[in-house]
Write a protein that holds these residues in place. Structure first.
Motif, short mmCIF file in Angstrom:
data_model
loop_
_atom_site.label_atom_id
_atom_site.label_comp_id
_atom_site.label_asym_id
_atom_site.label_seq_id
_atom_site.Cartn_x
_atom_site.Cartn_y
_atom_site.Cartn_z
N LEU A 641 28.42 -23.82 -6.41
CA LEU A 641 28.31 -25.43 -6.03
C LEU A 641 28.04 -25.36 -4.78
O LEU A 641 27.05 -25.66 -3.84
N GLU A 642 28.49 -23.63 -3.91
CA GLU A 642 28.03 -24.06 -2.31
C GLU A 642 26.66 -23.46 -2.67
O GLU A 642 26.26 -23.94 -1.84
N CYS A 643 26.31 -23.22 -3.17
CA CYS A 643 25.11 -22.12 -3.34
C CYS A 643 23.76 -23.15 -3.54
O CYS A 643 22.60 -23.15 -3.42
N ALA A 644 24.31 -24.41 -4.02
CA ALA A 644 23.84 -25.25 -5.18
C ALA A 644 22.90 -26.28 -3.53
O ALA A 644 22.50 -26.98 -3.83
N LEU A 645 23.63 -25.94 -2.48
CA LEU A 645 23.46 -27.18 -2.19
C LEU A 645 22.07 -27.12 -1.27
O LEU A 645 21.52 -28.38 -0.98
N PRO A 646 21.44 -26.32 -0.49
CA PRO A 646 20.52 -26.41 -0.37
C PRO A 646 19.50 -27.29 -1.29
O PRO A 646 18.33 -28.42 -1.33
N THR A 647 19.96 -27.18 -2.55
CA THR A 647 19.03 -27.68 -3.93
C THR A 647 19.31 -28.86 -3.25
O THR A 647 17.76 -29.72 -3.57
N VAL A 648 20.41 -29.50 -3.58
CA VAL A 648 20.68 -30.78 -3.78
C VAL A 648 19.97 -31.81 -2.62
O VAL A 648 19.11 -32.67 -2.26
N LEU A 649 20.10 -30.99 -1.19
CA LEU A 649 19.57 -31.44 -0.07
C LEU A 649 18.30 -31.48 0.30
O LEU A 649 17.65 -32.88 0.79
N ALA A 650 17.31 -31.01 -0.35
CA ALA A 650 15.62 -30.59 -0.40
C ALA A 650 15.77 -31.84 -1.45
O ALA A 650 14.80 -32.91 -1.23
N ARG A 651 15.63 -31.91 -2.74
CA ARG A 651 15.87 -32.93 -3.65
C ARG A 651 16.29 -34.20 -3.28
O ARG A 651 14.97 -35.21 -3.29
N MET A 652 17.08 -34.55 -2.52
CA MET A 652 17.59 -35.81 -1.77
C MET A 652 16.49 -36.50 -1.09
O MET A 652 16.15 -37.17 -0.54
N ALA A 653 16.13 -34.91 -0.07
CA ALA A 653 15.29 -35.90 0.60
C ALA A 653 14.06 -35.98 0.47
O ALA A 653 12.89 -36.67 1.30
N SER A 654 13.36 -35.57 -0.71
CA SER A 654 11.97 -36.05 -1.49
C SER A 654 12.06 -37.21 -2.03
O SER A 654 10.72 -37.20 -2.57
N GLN A 655 13.40 -37.68 -2.38
CA GLN A 655 13.27 -38.97 -3.70
C GLN A 655 13.80 -40.54 -2.46
O GLN A 655 13.79 -40.38 -1.59
N PRO A 656 12.88 -41.19 -3.10
CA PRO A 656 13.47 -42.39 -2.45
C PRO A 656 15.20 -42.49 -2.79
O PRO A 656 15.45 -42.00 -4.04
N LEU A 657 16.05 -43.42 -1.99
CA LEU A 657 16.85 -43.20 -2.13
C LEU A 657 18.05 -44.13 -3.35
O LEU A 657 18.37 -43.37 -4.38
N ASP A 658 17.35 -44.69 -3.63
CA ASP A 658 17.33 -46.54 -4.63
C ASP A 658 16.92 -46.14 -6.18
O ASP A 658 16.67 -47.32 -6.68
N GLN A 659 15.75 -45.20 -5.91
CA GLN A 659 14.99 -45.01 -7.52
C GLN A 659 15.82 -43.90 -8.37
O GLN A 659 15.93 -43.32 -8.06
#
Length: 818
Positions: A641-659
């Protein structure tokens, strides 16, 4: 690696009667009687000439001898003077002989280590030692055993409490602890099993999508003829989990920081090199600082008691530091055994016979020893029988059964690590430095370099396999022959660099190279997040020139880059008025500093924890299922999970929050995930710290206690343990301190085990500090005297020149030849 001591005292079964016996001989006497003699004259058998040992005000010995063998005899002597109990504990863990003094609570630890076969392995390695290495190690043993002979009636307090006597030390005892270090720094096999269980649970395509990766990582390669279920390797994980209480193998992010800059980047015009290894913290500390001068050695830095030579340090001309490479040198092979004959296993079109080794484990309190039979295939020891049929097509039939064999470079007889350290201690230039590292096999390390001529460099050291197929991320069929290792990557092909144009090199357990680097086979590994390396590089780039003070500020930095990235995402979140909005508004003003007083740091810790678990909720059963992962089930999942953080943050930043984002699955959006994580965080912090968010502080949640193996016994806690204290930093800050929430009964404290700054312009201006002290005796003034400075980001000088040593000497001991 350090022993995790959270419950060992209770496991040992120290009784009120034993403590009463301690009180009966007088607590003060019992405490002070083992303190070593550090002044005057003592005769030491086997010396060729007198040796001088000067201890400075920090308890660090400076040893001066005429001959190499006398120098290392004296090193063994002072190691035993200050750390004999730690040395005894370490050799018992490494040989799988802890149950002899602990009882049944340590039986699983001994079973695990005996299965791996470290003791069998080092017995073979003794005959492979070269003459000089054997001579110096034998001299070290003379010093250890002389100290034991001279202190039979005033042994360290732990021996008195447990009622045991140390046996004479042998060469095998010096070879076994490096195997334990390799074990704790090379734990890819647990991740292989976890990944296989994820494949079984969600399928190959979804496992590939979820897998934590650097952006340039290739896809997950699943062997065509292998099938996985969530119970694959359950027994092996259970055995390792039960053993982890004593072995310390708990899949924590064993890492480090190291960086070096050339003279063009320093105020002095000569290089500076910094290093701070991150390991499990306890008392006494793993490291022991020393200064050796004699024969053709003149070196100072960090040693590990029960091993020979300076592992991190400098000599007259060069300095070096280490970080864990986290490269993959382990594979699990699924073996097919004949159901009618458990010793016959399939290999291509024939049946081979497994070797069987019987191990007899003596257990305190048991009238009869425990006997285990270890099966060994050509791949390695069998560490786990597969439980039941694998999902998909059956792989267990009426005629065959399956079991997992561990192939690992550390299980190949090779005693060259100590020789590498001896050669490294005497290397005078880049070529000799690289020549020394050719002997460094396990654990693989990133090594940074600097010399007084102005050169700086980096080299990867370690034996890494060439895999014919697979990427090493999943267990592979052992019967087909298609997944065998085809040798090792030649040392000359391993990544290295001398004098980079930028004048700086940084290594912090991030990915070493990409797929384009020309090697005989890809270099695989489970890299930690790149944030520490990015932060160090940014701080180096802030100033054109550096000195020891600026390096110290970098080592003490607690800015969280992922924390700042998460602030940006939470600032996008729309909320209704109320407590959650109030907390969000506080959080978005946070500057990213994870110091103990930080309100934003407390919120970030909760957000990060809950966000990762909500995002990966579809595989949450694997993180907590004790049947699959044992009593320490969550630990491999923690790193995943800790190593998944960069993937999670990058994906979140690239997506509209409410879609909705298809990657999240189940129609979920990043806005919904963030709101859920924030809601859980607010509820949790309100319950733990009160309903005023302005009073929430990171240090109220994040505290450090340095524990001794016997410190979990309430009556002994004040004597042996130190702390707790509020502490800053986390997994991704330069000043690293990782205290995972999910410990499954064993408290993990992973942090900066020692800090070094080497000044190649003036060796006396070098600095060091460790969380603890030089001595393992709780009554010694040097048991814990460095902790306050370590917590404050301060240092002591690493004395080098004879005048500087003499100015700061507090005791002088002369060891006389017979």
């Amino acid at each position: 690696m350090t022993l995790n001591p959270t419950r060992i005292g209770k496991a040992i079964g120290i009784t009120a009667g034993a403590l009463a016996a301690l009180a009966g001989i007088g607590a003060i006497t019992a405490l002070r009687r083992p303190l070593p003699r550090t002044g005057g004259r003592i005769r030491l058998p086997g010396l060729r000439a007198a040796v001088e040992v000067r201890r400075d005000r920090w308890g660090i010995p400076h040893i001066y001898a005429e001959h190499n063998d006398d120098l290392f005899c004296a090193l063994g002597y002072v190691h035993a003077q200050d750390r004999l109990w730690q040395m005894e504990l370490h050799r018992r863990i490494g040989h799988g002989r802890l149950a002899e003094i602990v009882g049944p609570a340590a039986l699983d630890s001994d079973r695990f280590i005996r299965t791996l076969g470290f003791s069998r392995l080092v017995q073979r390695e003794v005959s492979l030692l070269d003459d000089e290495t054997a001579t110096l190690m034998t001299a070290y043993l003379r010093g250890v055993n002389a100290c034991i002979d001279q202190t039979t009636h005033r042994l360290p307090l732990e021996f008195t409490i447990l009622g045991i006597q140390p046996q004479p030390w042998e060469l095998t005892d010096l070879l076994v602890w490096p195997k334990m270090m390799a074990l704790t720094l090379s734990s890819n096999w647990m991740q292989e099993l976890l990944q296989a269980q994820i494949v079984a649970l969600v399928g190959v395509e979804r496992a590939i999508a979820l897998r934590p990766r650097y952006p340039e990582d290739g896809p997950l390669t699943v062997p065509a003829d292998a099938h996985y279920t969530p119970d694959l390797g359950a027994a092996a994980l259970q055995l390792a989990s039960d053993a982890a209480l004593f072995t310390g193998e708990n899949e924590t992010p064993q890492g480090s920081n190291a960086w070096v800059v050339s003279g063009q980047r320093t105020t002095s015009g000569r290089p500076l090199l910094a290093n701070d290894p991150h390991l499990n913290l306890s008392l006494p500390n793993l490291w022991y600082q020393v200064h050796l001068e004699g024969g053709d050695f003149h070196v100072a830095g960090a040693t590990i008691p029960a091993t020979c030579g300076v592992i991190i340090g400098h000599n007259r001309r060069i300095a070096w530091g280490l970080t864990n490479a986290r490269t993959d040198n382990q594979d699990l092979f699924i073996e097919q055994f004949d159901a009618a004959d458990p010793l016959r296993y399939r290999w291509r079109d024939e049946w081979l016979t497994a070797e069987v080794v019987r191990e007899t484990i003596h257990v305190k309190g048991q009238t009869e020893p425990t006997v285990i039979d270890v099966r060994i295939t050509h791949h390695g020891p069998i560490i786990d029988p597969v439980a039941g049929a694998l999902r998909g097509e059956p792989t267990t039939t009426d005629t065959t059964t399956q079991a997992l064999a561990l192939r690992w470079t550390a299980l190949d007889p090779s005693p060259t690590l100590t020789r590498a350290v001896f050669r490294l201690n005497r290397a005078q230039n880049w070529d000799e430095f690289r020549a020394a590292l050719q002997d460094w096999d396990v654990p693989p390390q990133n090594v940074v370099y600097a010399d007084i001529d102005g050169h700086i460099g980096y080299c990867l050291a370690g034996r890494l396999p060439i895999r014919r197929q697979s990427d090493g991320s999943l267990p592979v069929p052992g019967w087909s022959g298609e997944y065998e290792w085809a040798g090792y990557i030649p040392f000359v092909e391993l990544p290295s660099q001398l004098d980079p144009p930028a004048g700086a090199l940084v290594t912090a357990n991030h990915r070493i190279i990409d797929e384009r680097y020309p090697t005989s086979a890809p270099i695989r590994g489970l890299w930690l997040n790149p944030y520490r390396a990015q932060r160090i590089q940014a701080l180096l780039d802030e100033h054109k020139q550096h000195d020891v003070r600026s390096f110290a500020r970098i080592q003490g930095d607690v800015v969280s880059l992922p924390g700042k990235a998460l602030v940006e995402q939470v600032a996008r979140l729309q909320l209704e008025p109320g407590m959650e909005q109030r907390v969000r508004d506080l959080f978005v003003t946070w500057d990213g500093h994870l110091h103990p007083e930080s309100v934003g740091g407390a919120i970030y810790e909760g957000l990060r924890y809950h966000l990762l678990r909500i995002v990966y909720q579809e595989i949450s059963d694997l993180f907590q299922a004790p049947a699959a992962l044992g009593s320490f089930s969550v630990l491999p999942a923690n790193i995943y999970l800790e190593c998944a953080l960069p993937t999670v943050l990058a994906r979140m930043a690239s997506q509209p929050l409410d879609q909705p984002d298809a990657w999240l699955g189940q129609g979920r959006s990043w806005g919904g995930v963030l709101r859920a994580a924030l809601g859980r965080t607010v509820a949790e912090l309100t319950e733990r710290l009160g309903d005023d968010p302005n009073r929430w502080q990171y240090g109220r949640l994040h505290t450090l206690t340095l524990r001794h193996p016997l410190g979990s016994v309430p009556a002994l806690t004040p004597l042996f343990n130190r702390g707790p204290w509020p502490i800053g930093g986390d997994l991704d800050t330069v000043n690293h301190c990782y205290l995972p929430r999910d410990n499954a009964g064993m408290k993990i404290t992973n942090g900066v085990s020692v800090r070094f700054i080497f000044d190649l312009n003036d060796w006396d201006n070098s600095r060091a500090i460790l969380p603890g002290g030089q001595s393992g005796h709780p009554a010694s003034p040097h048991y814990a005297d460095m902790i306050a400075a370590w917590r404050a980001g301060a240092y002591h000088p690493l004395l080098w020149s004879r005048p500087a040593v003499e100015r700061h000497s507090t005791q002088v001991l002369t060891l006389l030849a017979d």
